[in-house]
Design an enzyme around this catalytic site. Structure first.
Site: not given
Ligand code: FBP
Length: 243
Positions: A19, A137, A168, A194
């Site tokens: 980010h 994701y 995750k 998170g």
């Molecule tokens: P957060 O709890 O801050 O969301 O972190 C989890 C995470 O998976 C990080 O490891 C990673 O940098 C970020 O979220 C990815 O965020 P995005 O969903 O914006 O790509």
């Protein structure tokens, strides 16, 4: 090297690349601050990229297992999601990592490259006894709703089929489907991601529901180190995760 527990609360700090420093303030811009929080709150693992790990994580002094994230991308890139490997398993071992992590963007035009790279990493890491964590994701033009239970369950199953020890995942937008997510992941342990800053009540409710459906823990970043009381927040989440 500390052993990675397959249950608990992991503290994520790979946001500087993902980010940019826009996520940070004067305190949490330093990896040292994050390692201090992790140590005080006795998190179960710390997730870092190689730059932070090499400069701040001393495996002889920090008694917290390190998950070295092997791929990443910046927010400056705006095409179909594609996160490439930027360091090796050899480097993870040198840094004293207990496990390695990798993001796959399912559904992206570049899925095939990430699948191939993850497949190679998973076999090499396991041959050295290192557990593998997948950030699973679904993302890209073809993914209309990455929080739908079908998509989150698919991400869970894909991680299992790819040999991940831990996956995750995002919280699905129907609580009643949480246990189907866990079933879909089969032997792969499911951790909740998170997300952006939420109030503590909201997070804790999510964690409670996820844990009672069979999730094994949470990997969380911003909601901890952007908070004014990070250690207390981790402890509250740990209490829920540990029942
Ligand atoms: P957060 O709890 O801050 O969301 O972190 C989890 C995470 O998976 C990080 O490891 C990673 O940098 C970020 O979220 C990815 O965020 P995005 O969903 O914006 O790509």
């Amino acid at each position: 090297m500390e052993k990675l527990p397959l249950h608990g609360v992991f503290l994520a700090y790979d946001h500087g690349l993902e980010h940019g420093p826009t996520d940070f303030n004067e305190l949490n811009v330093s990896p040292k601050y994050i390692i201090d929080i992790a140590t005080k709150a006795e998190v179960d693992a710390l997730i870092l990229l190689k730059g932070s790990a090499r400069n701040y994580y001393d495996s002889k002094k920090v008694n917290i297992p390190l998950i070295l994230k092997l791929n990443g991308k910046t927010r400056l890139y705006s095409g179909e999601p594609f996160s490439t490997q930027n360091t090796s398993i050899e480097e993870a071992v040198k840094l004293g990592a207990a496990a390695v992590g990798y993001t796959v963007y399912w559904g992206s035009k570049y899925e095939k490259f990430m699948v191939r790279e993850f497949g190679r990493i998973e076999e090499e890491a396991h041959s050295l006894g290192l557990p593998v964590v997948m950030w699973s994701y679904p993302r890209g033009k073809t993914i209309k709703d990455d929080e739908s239970p079908e998509i989150v369950s698919y991400a869970a199953r894909a991680a299992f089929e790819m040999g991940a020890d831990i996956v995750k995942l995002k919280y699905p937008d129907e609580d009643s489907k949480l246990d189907w997510v866990v079933k879909s992941a089969d032997k792969t342990k499911v951790f909740l991601a998170g997300g952006k800053k939420l109030d503590s009540l909201n997070i804790e409710q999510h964690v409670k529901k996820a844990i009672s459906a069979g999730f094994s823990g949470m990997a969380i970043g911003r909601n901890i180190w952007q908070s004014d009381n990070p250690v207390e927040r981790i402890k509250a989440i740990k209490d829920i995760v540990n029942g």
